[in-house]
Structures are given as C-alpha cells and as structure tokens.
Design an enzyme around this catalytic site. Structure first.
Site, short mmCIF file in Angstrom:
data_model
loop_
_atom_site.label_atom_id
_atom_site.label_comp_id
_atom_site.label_asym_id
_atom_site.label_seq_id
_atom_site.Cartn_x
_atom_site.Cartn_y
_atom_site.Cartn_z
N LYS A 76 0.95 -1.33 0.00
CA LYS A 76 -0.10 -0.06 -0.13
C LYS A 76 0.63 1.18 -0.02
CE LYS A 76 -4.04 -1.87 2.24
NZ LYS A 76 -5.39 -1.51 3.14
N ASP A 112 -10.07 3.26 2.06
CA ASP A 112 -10.07 2.39 3.51
C ASP A 112 -10.82 3.51 4.30
OD1 ASP A 112 -9.04 -0.14 2.77
OD2 ASP A 112 -6.81 0.77 3.19
#
Ligand code: ATR
Length: 290
Positions: A76, A112
């Site tokens: 990420k 997220d």
C-alpha cells in the site's frame, strides 16, 4: 474506442487485487458478485505479487489494459512511487489501496478511511460532527481512519496505543486538521468518561485469538458507540461485551464492503450494490447478518 491502455468501455472490464499473500482475499468474490449484479462483463482476479515485482506489475496494468486494481498488504505504501497521480485521499493517508487506469494514466486513491466512515455513518453513528472519538491503535489502519474522521468535524479524537510515542506521533501528524491527541493504553481509563465513540483498529480479538479485547469492557458504558475494524469474527468479544452493556455496536465488515464500493464506483462510474457485496462476504464467512 478501445485500446490496450485502460479504455474499458467496449470490452470486458479487467480488475484485480495485488498482494502477498493474496489467496485469502475476499475481494475477488465480492467484486465478482458486484460486477454480475450490475450486468458489467469482466473479471476481478487475485494477483500474487512479491515485493520485488511490484513496479513491473503496475506497469502491466497499463500494458494489459486493466481498468484498475486494489493494492493490499504489503504494497500500500510502496505502490505510490509507480503511479502518475495521487488523489488527496492517498496523500492524506500516505498509502494507496485503489488504482484507476484512465487511458494509461494511473491515479492512486485511498478508500479505506472514507469506506470506514461511510459504513460507520450508515450503520451506527449518522452524525459525527461534535463527537468525541477514541481510536485504539496507531498503525496504518488508524491513520486512514483518522484522516477520514477529521473531515466530519468531530470535537476531539484521542488516539490510544500500547506504544505511547506512536500515538503521539500520529496525533502530531494531524495537528493542523483537528483536535487530535495521543495517549498510552493505560490512560484510557482516565479519558473514557466523555467519549462518544470507541474504535478498535488493532488486531486484538481477531481470529483465532477471539477471547482477547483491546479495551477493558468494564470501561464501556450505555449509550456509547463501539466499533471494531475486525470482521473475522463478525462480532468480536469487544462488540459482544459492548452490546451487553447497552452500547451501539458496529463491526468491521462494513469498512471492507464500502472501501470496495468506492473503488468499484471509481472504476465503473456506477453505484455499487453494497447489500449484495455484504451478503456475499457474510455467506463466504459462514456467518449471519446483523
Ligand atoms: P495496521 O496497518 O493494520 O494498523 P500496524 O501498522 O502493524 O497494522 O498496527 C498495528 C496496531 O495494533 C498498532 O497500533 C499496535 O500497537 P503498537 O504500536 O504498540 O505495536 C497495535 N497492536 C497490535 N497487537 C497489539 C496487542 N497485542 N496489544 C495492543 N496493541 C496491539
């Protein structure tokens, strides 16, 4: 017009998730069900990418004409250097979980945190403005959630962490965006009295260690909202104990569903079928709704 560089309009849409490991990921199942429900032809595939292959894999997104990919652990942060543009959501968090390919131009987003907040508001706490929020844990998940929470104007965010310095550092990073402070786990008892919402971002209570709780349940009181990012089990011990004490509870499944919903909406321009996505995961986990 179609081409091999990401214009998906006249051909099957290609999507995937890059991670290491990746076999356990529920994203292919969830997005596969969503594409089917929307009547969009295409595929969402698991892509096992080792850290040393990430740059090559991202270049292949363009070459193979993928419309986009999700990026998960451990990529990420590393993926950011291979992208052409970073959305504000990715810059605020310092990590990317969604890549969109617009005719060969790759943009990184982070869904997220905003996925979590959309789920929290939809399922447990519709109004976050003016609330006092305790975030337990100070890792990557906490960072994304705090960035998104601050957009809702809570009156205070307190970050509690086992390693107090990490909580302080995280709080300092958001200093300019709102009232965020860092404390040690052992200080929660002194600070919880005026908290409205408790959010667990640590892995404490996750399968298989399901008897553990990140916060002493005796500190929770009626009327609080207690949220846990963990979705395996669907109801952690923290949530079960919270419900027994009259708290409103919020599990981690919604965050997973809505981070995927935002990604799908960026890729397709269509509203994600969130109920179908959620039910697909519940069925796969063998759990029950609720
Ligand atoms: P993620 O990206 O999922 O947030 P992470 O960056 O590794 O993962 O962060 C994990 C968080 O859970 C940290 O806040 C960690 O606390 P430390 O900073 O003190 O390590 C917390 N955590 C993990 N296991 C824990 C445990 N057994 N007790 C308390 N906190 C724990």
């Amino acid at each position: 017009m179609t081409s091999a560089n990401g214009d998906y309009r006249n051909k099957d849409i290609l999507l995937g998730v890059m991670g290491d490991p990746i076999a356990h990921s529920k994203s292919p199942l969830m997005h596969g069900a969503a594409l089917q429900a929307l009547g969009i032809p295409g595929a969402y595939v698991p892509l096992h990418i080792a850290p040393g292959q990430l740059g090559e894999a991202i270049r292949a997104v363009r070459t193979l004409g993928f419309r986009g990919v999700n990026v998960t652990i451990p990529h990420k942060v590393a993926v950011m250097e291979y992208l052409d543009r970073l959305d504000g959501s990715a810059l605020a968090v310092g990590a990317v979980n969604t890549v969109v390919n617009d005719n060969g131009v790759l943009t990184g987003y982070n869904t997220d945190g905003i996925g979590y907040v959309r789920s929290l508001k939809a399922e447990a706490a519709p109004e976050l403005a003016g609330t006092r929020i305790l975030v337990v844990g100070a890792g990557g998940a906490a960072r994304g959630i705090i960035a998104a929470l601050l957009l809702e104007n809570p009156s205070a965010v307190v970050v509690a962490n086992r390693t107090r310095e990490k909580a302080e550092q995280l709080a300092a990073a958001f200093e300019a965006k709102g009232a965020v402070s860092g404390i040690g786990m052992n200080e929660i008892a002194d600070r919880i009295a005026d908290v409205d919402i408790v959010i667990n971002t640590t892995s404490v209570g996750m399968y298989p260690r399901i008897d553990e709780t990140p916060v002493d349940p005796g500190l929770l009181r009626e009327g609080m909202t207690v949220s846990d990012l963990i979705y395996n089990p669907l109801h952690t011990r923290l949530l079960t104990e919270s419900r027994q004490r009259g708290c409103r509870i919020h599990g981690g499944l919604g965050m997973f569903v809505y981070q995927g919903a935002y990604a799908l909406e960026y890729w397709t321009g269509q509203s994600a079928p969130v109920d179908i996505m959620r039910q697909t995961i519940i069925d796969a986990l063998g759990g029950s709704a609720g």
